[in-house]
Design an enzyme around this catalytic site. Structure first.
Site, PDB file in Angstrom:
ATOM      1  N   HIS A  33      -4.993  16.924  16.299  1.00  0.00           N
ATOM      2  CA  HIS A  33      -4.068  16.458  15.466  1.00  0.00           C
ATOM      3  C   HIS A  33      -2.580  16.734  15.832  1.00  0.00           C
ATOM      4  CE1 HIS A  33      -6.777  15.012  12.445  1.00  0.00           C
ATOM      5  NE2 HIS A  33      -7.122  16.200  11.999  1.00  0.00           N
ATOM      6  N   LEU A  47      -8.743   9.655  19.286  1.00  0.00           N
ATOM      7  CA  LEU A  47      -7.644   9.113  18.177  1.00  0.00           C
ATOM      8  C   LEU A  47      -8.293   9.499  16.666  1.00  0.00           C
ATOM      9  CD1 LEU A  47      -6.418   5.627  19.249  1.00  0.00           C
ATOM     10  CD2 LEU A  47      -5.176   8.126  19.732  1.00  0.00           C
ATOM     11  N   ASP A  48      -7.203  10.088  15.876  1.00  0.00           N
ATOM     12  CA  ASP A  48      -7.768  10.492  14.611  1.00  0.00           C
ATOM     13  C   ASP A  48      -8.182   9.309  13.902  1.00  0.00           C
ATOM     14  OD1 ASP A  48      -6.788  12.918  15.364  1.00  0.00           O
ATOM     15  OD2 ASP A  48      -5.035  12.623  13.943  1.00  0.00           O
ATOM     16  N   LYS A  49      -9.316   9.577  12.759  1.00  0.00           N
ATOM     17  CA  LYS A  49      -9.759   8.581  12.158  1.00  0.00           C
ATOM     18  C   LYS A  49      -8.794   7.562  11.489  1.00  0.00           C
ATOM     19  CE  LYS A  49     -12.933   7.654   7.931  1.00  0.00           C
ATOM     20  NZ  LYS A  49     -13.658   8.247   7.042  1.00  0.00           N
TER      21      LYS A  49
END
Length: 240
Positions: A190, A105-107
């Site tokens: 993303h 999962l993205d930051k």
């Protein structure tokens, strides 16, 4: 698998804390291969050793499966020289050798993250050919239209080298900050943000709420995690 401490293993795979396990060892309630244990830090070979608690056998798995409610600001990695990682958030009693996030999962993306040391299981749920769905809630800076919904359902090319497989898209709340549900069977870098950017929309907040048929445990606060049950593992591989 490397041998691991008895108190750590029992705490990770039972309702007991490491403090509880140490107290039971002192009382002579824990045995390994038929012999009463004298030290809670005894190293256990999970593939060979037989552990009993109060005379009853205890099943200890060499694999661990952890559900985390990932908070924003933490990277999905095992280690990072600059940033705090999701592994840094795993409490001591759940830490096992070889843990890694199964998918990223993205930051700034929050929600359901699976952490495990079972590479085969991770590959099975992440491979697009197995069609294990991941469900997200996204807040957008602008409303979407029928054309975008159709394109998501059909699948489309992000660029000359990147094709997105069909995804399910549903409007949950309309308005200036539209709330939508997105269900993917793949997980490119993303991806959801790029898919909406392709149509001039920006994702301002993104949360993963479900893997397969298993929803994120709402009792987990951001940054908290717990072991999954065998029934919950089956739900992850269930199509919806």
């Amino acid at each position: 698998m490397k041998p691991e401490r008895l108190d750590k293993l029992l705490a990770a795979q039972s309702t007991f804390s490491r403090k509880d396990v140490k107290a039971m060892v002192r009382k002579g309630l824990v045995s390994v291969n038929g012999l009463v244990v004298k030290s809670a830090d005894l190293k256990i070979d999970m593939e060979k050793d037989k552990v009993s608690l109060c005379g009853e056998p205890v099943s200890i798995s060499k694999y661990s499966y952890i559900m985390m409610n990932k908070p924003a600001g933490v990277v999905s990695a095992t280690r990072d020289n600059r940033e705090r990682t999701v592994i840094d958030l795993v409490p001591q009693e759940l830490l096992r050798d070889g843990l890694f996030p199964a998918g990223r999962l993205d930051k700034d993306t929050v929600g359901f993250l699976l952490i495990t040391n079972d590479g085969d299981f991770a590959h099975r749920i992440l491979s697009p050919k197995n069609h294990v769905p991941k469900t997200y809630i996204a807040q957008l800076d602008q409303p979407i239209d029928e054309e975008i919904m159709v394109k998501f359902e059909e699948g489309f090319a992000l660029d000359l080298n990147t094709d997105c497989k069909p995804a399910r898209l549903k409007i949950l709340e309309t308005g200036k900050r539209e709330l939508v549900e997105v269900i993917l069977i793949e997980g490119m870098y993303h991806q959801i943000k790029r898919m909406f950017e392709h149509f001039g929309r920006k994702v301002v907040h993104l949360q993963r709420i479900r893997m397969g048929a298993l929803y994120l445990d709402e009792s987990l606060a951001p940054g908290e995690c717990r072991e999954l049950t065998q029934d919950e593992l089956k739900q992850i591989t269930t199509k919806i």
